[in-house]
Design a protein around this motif. Structure first.
Motif, PDB file in Angstrom:
ATOM      1  N   UNK A 249       1.113  -1.149   0.131  1.00  0.00           N
ATOM      2  CA  UNK A 249       0.287   0.153   0.091  1.00  0.00           C
ATOM      3  C   UNK A 249       0.892   1.460   0.292  1.00  0.00           C
ATOM      4  N   UNK A 250       0.226   2.086  -0.804  1.00  0.00           N
ATOM      5  CA  UNK A 250       1.090   3.622  -1.166  1.00  0.00           C
ATOM      6  C   UNK A 250       1.242   4.787   0.394  1.00  0.00           C
ATOM      7  N   UNK A 251       1.820   4.458   0.518  1.00  0.00           N
ATOM      8  CA  UNK A 251       1.830   5.407   2.327  1.00  0.00           C
ATOM      9  C   UNK A 251       1.121   6.657   2.612  1.00  0.00           C
ATOM     10  N   UNK A 252       1.605   7.662   1.002  1.00  0.00           N
ATOM     11  CA  UNK A 252       1.117   8.919   1.390  1.00  0.00           C
ATOM     12  C   UNK A 252       0.079   8.955   0.567  1.00  0.00           C
ATOM     13  N   UNK A 253      -0.588   6.963  -0.536  1.00  0.00           N
ATOM     14  CA  UNK A 253      -1.706   8.052  -0.746  1.00  0.00           C
ATOM     15  C   UNK A 253      -2.374   7.660   0.215  1.00  0.00           C
ATOM     16  N   UNK A 254      -2.339   6.541   0.987  1.00  0.00           N
ATOM     17  CA  UNK A 254      -3.332   6.480   2.054  1.00  0.00           C
ATOM     18  C   UNK A 254      -3.804   7.714   2.941  1.00  0.00           C
ATOM     19  N   UNK A 255      -2.726   8.401   2.970  1.00  0.00           N
ATOM     20  CA  UNK A 255      -2.703   9.242   4.066  1.00  0.00           C
ATOM     21  C   UNK A 255      -3.545  10.184   2.883  1.00  0.00           C
TER      22      UNK A 255
ATOM     23  N   UNK B 298      -8.700   3.023  -2.050  1.00  0.00           N
ATOM     24  CA  UNK B 298      -8.372   5.588  -2.415  1.00  0.00           C
ATOM     25  C   UNK B 298      -9.375   5.886  -2.339  1.00  0.00           C
ATOM     26  N   UNK B 299     -10.847   5.539  -2.917  1.00  0.00           N
ATOM     27  CA  UNK B 299     -11.982   6.083  -3.339  1.00  0.00           C
ATOM     28  C   UNK B 299     -12.244   6.288  -1.899  1.00  0.00           C
TER      29      UNK B 299
END
Length: 94
Positions: free
Chosen positions: A1-7, A45-46
Motif C-alpha cells: 500500500x502506498x503510504x502517501x496515497x493512504x494519508x 483510495x476511493x
C-alpha cells in the motif's frame, strides 16, 4: 500500500466527515475505516469507501466494525443509507 496515497485518502475523508460518524465527537483521535476492505485495490483510495470513526467506535468498542460487523452494517443501513447503498452496489462479491 502506498503510504502517501493512504494519508491523502485519510485526510480527504476526515475533511469531508469532520467527526466520528457514530458518536459525532471530533475532540478525540479520529480513524478512517475502509467500508470495502482495502485489499480490493479498486476502492482502496476511493473517498466514498471511507468513514470517520473515533478509536472506540473503529476498533475498541463492543459495537465497532472490527468487532461486530453485523451491528455496523445495520447501523450504516439505518444512519447512513446513501453510504450503505454505495457499499452494496460496489461490493466485489455479489
Amino acid at each position: 500500500m502506498d503510504k502517501k496515497k493512504n494519508q491523502e485518502w485519510r485526510q480527504k475523508v476526515i475533511e469531508r466527515d469532520k467527526c466520528c460518524a457514530i458518536c459525532l465527537r471530533s475532540d478525540v483521535r479520529l480513524n478512517v475505516h475502509h467500508l470495502i476492505p482495502k485489499q480490493f485495490e479498486k476502492f482502496r483510495y476511493d473517498v466514498n469507501n471511507g468513514i470517520v470513526l473515533c478509536t472506540h467506535h473503529h476498533t475498541l468498542g463492543k459495537f465497532s466494525p472490527h468487532k461486530n460487523a453485523i451491528w455496523f452494517a445495520k447501523w450504516l443501513y439505518n444512519n447512513k443509507r446513501d453510504t450503505y447503498d454505495w457499499v452494496i452496489e460496489n461490493l466485489p462479491v455479489k
